[in-house]
Design an enzyme around this catalytic site. Structure first.
Site, PDB file in Angstrom:
ATOM      1  N   SER A 279       4.533   9.079   6.736  1.00 21.66           N
ATOM      2  CA  SER A 279       5.092   7.918   6.957  1.00 21.66           C
ATOM      3  C   SER A 279       4.522   6.972   5.957  1.00 21.66           C
ATOM      4  O   SER A 279       3.233   7.058   5.362  1.00 21.66           O
ATOM      5  CB  SER A 279       4.881   7.247   8.245  1.00 21.66           C
ATOM      6  N   ASP A 280       5.158   5.633   5.534  1.00 17.78           N
ATOM      7  CA  ASP A 280       4.605   4.640   4.662  1.00 17.78           C
ATOM      8  C   ASP A 280       3.603   3.874   5.744  1.00 17.78           C
ATOM      9  O   ASP A 280       3.842   4.083   7.007  1.00 17.78           O
ATOM     10  CB  ASP A 280       5.439   3.912   3.892  1.00 17.78           C
ATOM     11  N   TRP A 281       2.856   2.725   5.251  1.00 16.94           N
ATOM     12  CA  TRP A 281       1.945   2.197   5.853  1.00 16.94           C
ATOM     13  C   TRP A 281       2.671   1.697   7.279  1.00 16.94           C
ATOM     14  O   TRP A 281       3.298   0.644   7.303  1.00 16.94           O
ATOM     15  CB  TRP A 281       1.226   1.171   5.167  1.00 16.94           C
ATOM     16  N   ALA A 282       2.222   2.137   8.527  1.00 19.36           N
ATOM     17  CA  ALA A 282       2.884   1.571   9.697  1.00 19.36           C
ATOM     18  C   ALA A 282       4.079   1.515   9.823  1.00 19.36           C
ATOM     19  O   ALA A 282       4.770   0.856  10.715  1.00 19.36           O
ATOM     20  CB  ALA A 282       2.027   0.336   9.876  1.00 19.36           C
TER      21      ALA A 282
END
Length: 747
Positions: A279-282
């Site tokens: 995933s991208d950040w969070a």
């Protein structure tokens, strides 16, 4: 050297053994993965799917690693820390699985190359590959074995700050350069200590965020996804890209981190990707804010069932997966598949055999080879947009040169966006380069005038005017600070910030030749400033060696060859503006009545019924593929090998290219094709091939370019990728609007 010749039987035998050993290696790899997986508890499996932030490490992080609750750490910035974390994981956790250390290494690690959009202007995959290879060599010294690049989002909106990280608006160019960057990062063998895993991002459509606002929604139909946005990612997968990152945006209401269609149906089932999806950040947790999921448990179910292997720092997997598996909401088989992908990458990187780095080894960062490569990349990235009366290169008659502007000596900003590890004390700025390289023959008079690009304080203007009046020519450095482009740095207006435009207007009054050098992370709306300048060089944010590269080009030691990888609009209101748009039923004729020509109180009319703006007409400030040289090139004698081809044929395109000017130089030849009629509306033209051709002054060459007809395939009305028979137009030239034309048919 003695040559060895093999007969047909020997060749077949050799191929057999190669296949056998390849299968054996894969079998061994799978056996190791399955053996390790069989020993893991559910919580340890989930731990491998958890990526944690290693910045400001503490005992809590160390304990998570000991318990096997971390598969990857990002932002561990020192090699000593990396070894400390690996030691805990390898020697103190139950199974001793090494960590995968990750970092954003986007356009250089220590030696900073031009921003990716600048590198794209080189139209040179070799430059991009070499830059990524150098970044991998330097970052791997610090224990980094995974980077989040290349960014291959198709970017057609200069308001979007992250256009700086992209390769621009064209699908084919992004494919070529994305593959080159993957090869550079990963090298010939991923297990080599200097290789790092690449990550193609952001999957998918992120560059089309509504209004050019970061994180915003997109509405891209499947056919457009397949024809425009998917191809760079598919090519990266075919090139062996180890990982894929999901994007922040939702497309047609479905966030990418929970999108089964793109992650499972396309990426896994169609493209047979066996790497890691992160995933991208969070972004897993952010599906709650999207309104796609009600809570962390729902977000976890959506992401893991869609095929997302690793959760970057949202902690949803580590908090929720155990109970979800036990409750039957998530199958442990899905967990096993995700962990297999992660372990497979760690085995391929050689981390089980070599988890530590040698901190005593001499660093290659900033070595001479790396600096020269960065300088060459900068040189090839520069785009000459204007050169009235051959203002450039400056002649030997120049004895006094005024260097003016906020970006002439701005080492931090010269690095550009997304440079965590570059050292500004190592940056060679234009001011220093002019002084050191040319200062013996030319008096350099420097006035910063504005402290930074947004500065509105005009108190130093008199000094700048005085310096200009004393000089034979002016080089004014304007643009934008590095912080004004990149993630979460979107703009509604693209004008020069602060009082930079006013400065150029005041300098114009001196009557001295003005060379405007623009350092920026995106196209800017600089029509007025271009008109005021005698020459314009677009230098992007050029990185560590930008200064010497600019100085050498200004004085003619090198010759510009860069071409725009993105359309430059005249006004923000024209956006989105890109060269490979579809035609309309009423395309612009460029003979329409404009705003100032409309008479007062006319009878109501439609003023020509074409697709254009009353106040901005139709054309851009500069088109895709545009870029001047210090010399001139002539295209002649275009000949096609056939004007009637089958789908399986390759079209041979021959022409004569001549350097008709005074300088040895490189021309980037661009080949475009238009599919005249299709089962869906086709773009007015599409880039299908390009080539860098070096010619000495007065030299003429016959060039032969190859165009496989299969390259004309697209996803049609029936959702089939095919070359449709019919009429095609080929255009060959120096940019996307000028060139020789020829017609051909496909049967």
């Amino acid at each position: 050297m003695k040559k060895i010749f093999l007969n047909k039987q020997q060749i077949l035998l050799l191929v057999f053994f190669l296949i056998l050993f390849s299968c054996k290696d894969k079998t061994t790899e799978d056996a190791k993965i399955n053996d390790l997986l069989s020993k893991m508890t559910l919580q340890e499996k989930i731990g491998q799917m958890n990526q944690l932030n290693g910045r400001n490490p503490n005992e809590n992080l160390f304990e998570q690693i000991r318990k096997g609750e971390a598969g990857s750490i990002l932002n561990a910035e020192k090699p000593e820390l990396v070894n400390q974390l690996q030691k805990i994981s390898v020697e103190e956790s139950r199974l001793g699985i090494p960590l995968l250390i990750a970092r954003d290494v986007i356009h250089g690690y220590k030696t900073i190359f031009p921003i990716p959009l600048g590198q794209a202007a080189s139209f040179n995959p070799d430059i991009v590959e070499k830059g990524a290879r150098i970044a991998a060599i330097e970052s791997s010294e610090y224990g980094i074995r995974w980077t989040f690049a290349p960014m291959i989002d198709i970017s057609r909106d200069a308001r979007w700050g992250r256009i700086a990280e992209s390769f621009g608006e064209d699908t084919y160019l992004s494919e070529c350069l994305g593959v080159a960057m993957v090869k550079g990062f990963q090298g010939d063998d991923l297990s080599q200590p200097s290789s790092i895993a690449a990550c193609a991002k952001h999957f998918v459509g992120y560059g089309a965020a509504e209004g050019g606002r970061d994180y915003n929604s997109t509405f891209i139909p499947e056919r457009l996804l397949r024809n425009v946005y998917f191809p760079p990612f598919e090519s990266a997968v075919k090139a062996g890209c180890a990982t894929i990152m999901t994007s922040f945006n939702d497309n047609d209401g479905v966030p990418s981190s929970g999108n089964k269609f793109i992650l499972k149906d396309v990426l896994r089932d169609e493209w047979k990707f066996d790497g890691v999806v992160v995933s991208d950040w969070a972004s897993v947790r952010e599906m709650i804010k999207h309104g796609f999921c009600a809570n962390e448990s729902e977000a976890t179910i959506s992401a893991v069932n869609a095929g997302l292997d690793m959760d970057m720092v949202s902690y949803c997997y580590i908090q929720c997966l155990d109970s979800l598996v036990k409750a039957g909401a998530v199958s442990e088989k899905i967990i096993d598949n995700a962990v297999r992908n992660i372990l497979r990458l760690k085995f391929r990187l050689g981390l089980f055999d070599h988890p530590y780095i040698d901190t005593n080894e001499k660093s290659k960062a900033y070595c001479e080879d790396h600096l020269q490569a960065a300088k060459q990349a900068a040189t090839e990235s520069f785009v000459l947009l204007k050169n009235e009366k051959n203002t450039l290169p400056l002649s030997s008659s120049i004895k006094k040169l005024a260097i003016i502007g906020p970006l002439a000596d701005a080492p931090h900003d010269q690095m550009g966006t997304w440079c965590f590890d570059g050292d500004k004390t190592k940056i060679q700025t234009p001011l220093n380069a002019f002084r050191e390289i040319y200062g013996k023959d030319v008096e350099i008079i420097y006035e910063q005038t504005l402290a930074y690009s947004r500065d509105k304080n005009k108190s130093a203007f008199p000094k700048a005017i005085s310096a200009a009046q004393k000089s034979d020519a002016i080089v004014v450095f304007v643009g934008e600070e590095s912080i004004l482009s990149g993630e979460a740095h979107c703009l509604a207006e693209l004008n020069l910030q602060g009082e930079q435009s006013t400065l150029i207007k005041e300098l114009k009054k001196t009557g001295k030749p003005i060379i405007m050098v623009v350092m920026a992370g995106r196209p800017l709306t600089i029509a007025e400033e271009v008109d005021l300048s005698d020459a314009v060089l677009y230098a992007w944010h050029p990185g560590t060696m930008g200064g010497p590269a600019i100085a050498d080009m200004i004085f003619g030691k090198t010759v510009p060859s860069g071409k725009l990888p993105v359309t430059f609009p005249k006004y923000v209101g024209q956006i989105p503006m890109y060269y490979n748009h579809n035609n309309t039923g009423r395309p612009a004729k460029r003979t329409e009545i404009l705003l100032n020509d409309i008479p007062l109180e006319p009878r109501q009319s439609s003023l020509g019924c074409t697709s254009f703006y009353l106040d901005a007409a139709f054309d851009p400030l500069f088109p895709f593929g545009y870029g001047l040289s210090y010399t001139t090139f002539e295209y002649k004698d275009l000949k096609l090998s056939s004007d009637n081809l089958n789908k399986t044929d390759t079209l041979s395109v021959k022409f004569t290219l001549s350097n008709t000017g005074k300088y040895d130089a490189t021309e980037i030849v661009q080949l475009y094709v238009r599919d005249m009629v299709g089962s869906i509306t086709r773009p007015v033209k599409e880039l299908k091939a390009f080539e860098r051709i070096f010619l000495k002054s007065g030299e003429r060459k016959e060039i032969n370019m190859q165009l496989p007809i299969q390259q004309l395939a697209f996803w049609n009305i029936d959702f089939k990728k095919t070359v449709e028979p019919g009429d095609f137009q080929l255009m060959l030239g120096t940019n996307s609007i000028e060139g020789l034309k020829a017609d051909f048919k496909v049967k």
